[in-house]
Structures are given as C-alpha cells and as structure tokens.
Design an enzyme around this catalytic site. Structure first.
Site: not given
Lengths: 326, 426
Positions: B399-400
């Site tokens: 998700h980064r």
C-alpha cells in the site's frame, strides 16, 4: 482594508510624512510639474508647493550632493532617482558623503536622507537599464538598504525610512508600481531591519525580498500543489539584515533557497548563505541554493531576457534539488 | 605474493556459504581463474575461482563447513613463501560458523582489490558497500551527523541516498525506523543492489507528501510492508479453448494455463508501470521492462527465476523458458542473474489443488500474484446457470506504492486480457 497600488502606497507615505514633519522635502527629476516619472509624487507639488517638491536638472551627482548638504543642516530630504541605473552617477555622494559623514565627523553630522527609485529589470530595457544594485549598496557600512515587494510593506517601510536618522536606500520596482494590495487606512509603520515570515511551511525556507518576493510566493504556490510546504521569508531590509528570522526558519526546515534579482557573484544571496552556514551549520540537510539573474549583461531580446531572469520555475527546481527530489 | 582465498559473496543476499567440495588439493599448482571449490550459497551452487596464481598451500575449511562471507578459506602462494602470518590470523577451523566473528568488510575488500575481474562483490546485508568518496569517511549532511549522534547510529553502517552517496536526514530516519521495527536490513540492502538495469529501463518517481504519509502511516499499522489483497474470479473458458487449439497444432505449442497467465500478467504490467515498480524508500522506481519472477518450489524452499521481458515474449517462448528455468532451479543450477532483478512476481499453487491464497510480496517489488486451481464451476450468466472454467487470482499490494483503486484497475486490465486471450497473441 483598501486595495491600493504600490505606487499610491508610496504616494500616501510621502504625503503623510510631509504633513507630519515640515523638514521632509522631495527632490529629483520630474517629481514636481510632471508629477513623477512613475507618478509616485502625484499631487504633492500642488499640496506642498515648490519649496518642498523640487524639480532638478538631469544631474544625479549634483542633486544627491545638495540632498546630503540639506540633511547636514537639519532637513530630511527624500531624493528620487528616476531609476537606480541613473544613480550610478550619484554614487560618490551616496557612498563617500552620505554613508561616511557620521563616522568622519566624529558623530557631529548624521544624514537623515532617503534615496529612492525603481531598481532592477522591467521589460526589454536592455543591459544598462535593467540592473539590480542592492548588493552594491548593501556593501557599504553607513547605509541602510530597504526593498519592499508589496504595497503594504512599501508604505510602512518608506515612512520608517523617512523617520530614520541615517541614509536609507529605498529600492522600488518599475514592475511593482501597478501591483495592488491591502493597505490599512490607519497610520502604521514597519520597522527597518526586521524580516517577515510571509508564508509558513516546514519543508524548505525560501528567502527573498523586493520584487522577487512575489516570485517566491508563486513558487511556493506551485510547490504546494506537490504537497511541498515552503516557508517564505521576506527580508524587507537588506542592511541591516535580519539573519535571526532566517536562521529560526532554517532550523525548522533544514534547507533553504535564496531568490534575488541581481547577479550571482557577491550577491545578497551570498550574504544570506553565509549567515545560514554560520548560524545553522548543524541543521542543514542540503547545501543552500541560490536563484538569481544569469551572469550576463541583461539581453534585450525578449526570449533571452526571460531566460536570464530568475523566475518561479527556477525557484521550484532549486527547491526540489535541496529536497533531494531531483 | 600470497593470495588469500575467502568466502566470496556469490549472490546479492549471501551472508554465508557452505563449502561443498574442494576441486584442488594442497600442493596443487594453481593458475589464476582455476576453479578451487564448489560453494553452496543461499540460492545455488557456485564456483569459487582463484584470484591469483601459485601453489595451493593451505585449505582452511573442510567439505561441508559453512563459513561467513569474507572468511579465509585457503591460501595460494609461492612454493617456499612464508605464509605463517596469514595462517595465524585465520580462525580455527573448529569454530562453528554461527559464532565465528563476522567482520567481513575488511577481508572481502582486500580480496576484491586483489581480484582481477570476474566477480564484482555485491553488497549484502552484512557488507555495506564502501563509501564512494573513499578514505572511509561517510559523506553526510551536518543535520544527518547531528541526528545520527543523538540517536546513537553509526554513520559508517549507513548508505547515503543523497548526491555522491551523501547521508541525509531521510537515510537517518529510515535507519532509525528499521531499528525500531527490528526488521532485517537485508531488504534495504537489496534495494540498493540493482541488477539487470540499463539507463532508460526505469524511471524514479519522487514521493509526493501524500505518498510519504500513506507509506508511513500504513507501515505503522501493518508493517514493514503494509499489504492488502485483491481477489477476483477470472473466466478461463476462452483461455481453455485457445490452449486446446494450440495443443492441437503440435507439441511445440503445448503451453500450460500458467504460461498463459504469466503472459497476461506481464502484458497487464506493461500497461500499469505503477504496479511494475520497486519501492525504494524515498522514491518509487517504475520499470519500463517487465521481468516477471516465477516462484518455483525446490526441495528445501523456493526460488523465483525470472522471465525477462515477459510481456514481449510469445506464450510458446514463455512455456519453453519457464520449463527450463524450473528444471534448473530444482537442480540448483541457476546463475544469480537468472533469479535477481524481477520487477514483479507470480506464484501458483493451483497444481496442489489450492483454490486461492495470498502470496507474500518479495521486496522491493510492490505486488505479487497468487494463482489458485482453475476448474469448472456453476455460474450465473445472463440469468441462467452455466458451467464455466474459472480461476481465482489474488493480488497482494504494497500500500505504500499501490492504492486500492490502482490495484483494482490493474485487475480490470488483467480480466480483459484473460477473458479475451486473443489480445495476448496479437
């Protein structure tokens, strides 16, 4: 607050100070009958008469010297240079008389004088008429140098300059005269020697002054779109320079970019960088970068002139570099 | 002059190696380039090559011994040269490798300096690369030095990401957060070892503030890689028909479902560089080429050989290459360049009858695809019950770098390709 042009803000300051103190008088080329080459002195001849609004011949060295003499005997002259490019001829009176008289007379004669006029480039005025002189003037002990970039600052600082007991170099801008901004109707002054945080941010400090403060603000707007929060510091006074306000900001942001209108070598930005490296050495995460005019006489051609001038894009690029984003 | 033979870093992640077999005996004459021994790394069995000529005077490790990278294994010298001083410094052979002092940087540096050419030492977790400015001083910003000293970090152990390797605040922050989370530094070191890269193959996208905040906040909650999963059913009916037609054309066109899925995922990746990317901590590297890693089970673990430029290869080429890579992987014969430098990875447990699963992202990649078992299932199509061949694929996203909608758009593209497989052959 009223919305006023930079030109009218200066006019208000002159009028108010001339009303307040009858020792204050204005002298220069076309300041009287013509109402000023840029209409800064509009209406002053009518209100104060020709003893206090004096048209001169085209003799910059001559009327600058008359001004210094008048200051020595107790008057408070405001000398208008049609532009600071023409003031080059008067620099002997500015540097050798106005700046040094207090010291050389052992404190007997202070020189409460303001030299003012537009500084730096306008549009396509070519090499001889597009010069930014602030680093020349700020080099001289005995002078104060002020460079406002907004109508509010122009009015508040000109009033303080006129009330100051020392020679003050007041740098305006041809391209600034039509800039509009809020100016309070009530009396106010802005102290000399004090910088101002024009916009708060914590990612990078952009230091600027004069006309370029508007470039710095534009750059900060562009950077904000990328989520970069720039703190914009307006030096307002270049000598004495408020290095403490700059240092306070850099200690927070760890990085700085200085934007100035003049050339790189020995520029105001070089002085700011010197203060920063001394005051904030352990706080710096990147070298301080400078944005300035390209190191050439200002070209006449429109495209080359644009390329030579500092602008918001160049400032954004420098900021991204000190943020290690490039 | 004597040449020290040390355990070399033969793979990017190698920290120690097992000496499988000596190929030279003490007293043998050695020419530069001779193969001295076979060494098993964490990934494969590799050859240990002589860096100097002379006589193999001493063998300091027995077959089967495991030694940390940098440790002395043998000495090559002139026949009558005195090598006592070198031998005195060597650790006693009886010391178990795990408790042997691991001070690899100095010895491996000296072996590298005496090396002629062949193997470029790769940075590993335990051997930070020497600083580019030489002289051993780490270039760093004044702020980084102050922060390092207040947080008790040794600048010499950090690798700077600023210009010329300058250590900047970001590097200190990254090191501090790694220490806090107790995560191994191997992942960080791996990101610094780009393999199979050429200029123009990728571009680095600086992190915007919102991206930095997403990365920091989500890694705090689910870290160090905040992963989420997207699962979808794909209709394989057209793929099945295409595959049957290809097989009917002859053995050379025999491809597996997995080969077609690899082609589909690679093609989708070429259209979604935001997923075909590496997370570098302070930027995201989008790759313009698709090198797809393919997880292969081996006896004691798994390895991910790479199908380079998988998006541009024909399905039959992918089939041939994946068979060959899987075979050599099981024989542990893969060269390091065949299993490093993937831009994304595919895993498939369908052959074990697993319906669906979530695969674990191989950093610095930002996604991995897990394929389950395909099969005929009843589905409702236009209001009537029908039997269709379906497969379930789960995408794990970092998700980064990859947001939910971004991943979902990728899955849409993938669906379009899988359900219209002619798009893969045109």
């Amino acid at each position: 607050m009223a919305i006023v042009t930079y030109r009218d803000a200066l006019n208000q300051a002159l009028r108010e100070e001339m009303q307040r103190d009858d020792r204050v008088f204005l002298m220069g080329e076309e300041v009287g009958i013509y109402q000023g080459a840029y209409k800064v002195s509009k209406g002053l001849l009518q209100e104060f008469g020709e003893m206090r609004v004096v048209d001169t011949p085209i003799t910059e060295l001559g009327f600058a010297g008359v001004g210094v003499g008048a200051a020595m005997v107790g008057l408070r002259p405001v000398i208008e240079f049609m532009t600071w490019n023409f003031a080059l001829l008067a620099l002997d009176q500015v540097v050798n008389s106005a700046a040094k008289m207090l010291s050389m007379s052992g404190g007997q004669f202070n020189i409460p004088i303001v030299f003012r006029g537009p500084n730096g480039a306008a549009l396509q005025l070519s090499a001889q008429h597009s010069q930014a002189w602030e680093s020349w003037l700020a080099h001289i002990p005995g002078l104060k140098v002020v460079a406002p970039g907004t109508p509010y600052d122009a009015k508040g600082l000109l009033k303080s300059a006129i009330r100051d007991d020392n020679p003050v170099m007041f740098l305006e801008g041809e391209m600034l005269y039509n800039v509009k901004g809020e100016v309070p109707e009530s009396e106010y002054t802005i102290p000399l020697g004090k910088a101002q945080v024009k916009r708060e941010g914590d990612h990078v400090t952009i230091v600027s002054y004069g006309k370029m403060i508007n470039v710095a603000q534009q750059a900060a707007d562009l950077l904000a779109k990328d989520g970069i929060r720039a703190e914009v510091i307006d030096l307002l006074t270049l000598r004495p320079l408020d290095s403490e306000t700059v240092a306070e900001s850099v200690r927070k942001t760890n990085r700085a970019v200085v934007v100035e209108e003049g050339w790189e070598v020995c520029g105001i930005g070089a002085q700011v960088v010197d203060y920063v490296q001394r005051d904030c050495f352990d706080d710096l995460d990147a070298p301080v970068l400078r944005v300035h005019q390209v190191d050439v006489p200002m070209p006449y051609a429109k495209n080359l002139e644009r390329a030579a001038k500092p602008d918001a894009q160049k400032t954004v690029a420098a900021v991204r570099q000190v943020l290690y984003l490039e | 002059m004597a040449t020290k033979v040390t355990m070399e870093a033969l793979s990017p992640t190698m920290e120690e190696g097992r000496l499988v077999k000596w190929l030279k005996a003490e007293g043998d004459a050695i020419a530069k380039g001779d193969v001295l021994a076979e060494v098993e790394t964490d990934k494969a069995v590799m050859e240990l090559v002589a860096r100097g000529a002379g006589v193999l005077r001493a063998r300091l490790a027995a077959e089967g011994d495991t030694r940390p990278v940098g440790e002395l294994l043998a000495v090559i010298a002139e026949k009558d040269e005195n090598i006592d001083a070198i031998l005195k410094k060597a650790p006693a052979p009886a010391v178990p490798a795990s408790s042997a002092p691991s001070a690899p940087s100095a010895p491996s540096a000296s072996s590298a300096s005496s090396a002629s050419s062949t193997v470029v030492p790769q940075p590993t977790a335990s051997t930070p690369p020497s600083h580019p400015n030489g002289g051993g001083r780490a270039r760093s910003s004044p702020l980084a030095r102050r922060l390092a000293s207040s947080r008790g970090l040794d600048l010499g152990t950090l690798q700077g990401t600023g210009p010329g390797g300058r250590i900047i605040r970001l590097d200190i922050d990254a090191a501090a957060s790694t220490e806090l989370s107790g995560a191994p530094t191997a992942a960080a070191a791996r990101t610094a070892a780009p393999v199979m890269r050429a200029a123009g193959d990728s571009e680095d996208i600086p992190l915007t503030q919102i991206r930095k905040t997403i990365a920091r906040r989500l890694a705090e909650s689910n870290g160090p890689i905040p992963t989420f999963f997207l699962t979808a059913d794909f209709d394989l009916t057209s793929v099945r028909e295409l595959r049957a037609q290809m097989i009917a054309m002859g053995d050379e066109f025999k491809v597996s479902y997995n080969d077609i899925l690899i082609k589909a995922i690679a093609t989708a990746l070429s259209q979604h560089p935001e997923v075909n990317a590496h997370w570098l901590g302070d930027s995201i590297r989008r790759h313009h080429r698709v090198h797809l890693g393919m997880a292969v089970a081996v006896d004691d673990g798994l390895i991910t050989p790479i199908i380079a430029d998988a998006d541009t290869k024909r399905i039959s080429e992918i089939a041939r290459e994946s068979r060959e890579l899987a075979k050599r992987a099981r024989e542990r014969k893969l060269a390091p360049e065949e299993y490093t430098g993937a831009t994304c990875t595919v895993s498939n447990l369908g052959m074990f009858g697993i319906d669906e699963f979530t695969a674990i992202i191989n950093p610095p990649e930002v996604a991995i695809f897990a394929g389950g078992a395909g099969g005929d299932v009843p589905v409702v199509l236009d209001g009537t019950l029908a039997v269709r061949t379906r497969v379930r694929i789960t995408m794990s996203c970092d998700h980064r770098a990859v947001d939910g909608a971004m991943g979902a758009r990728f899955m849409q593209t993938l669906r379009r390709l899988i359900e219209n497989p002619l798009m893969l052959v045109f």
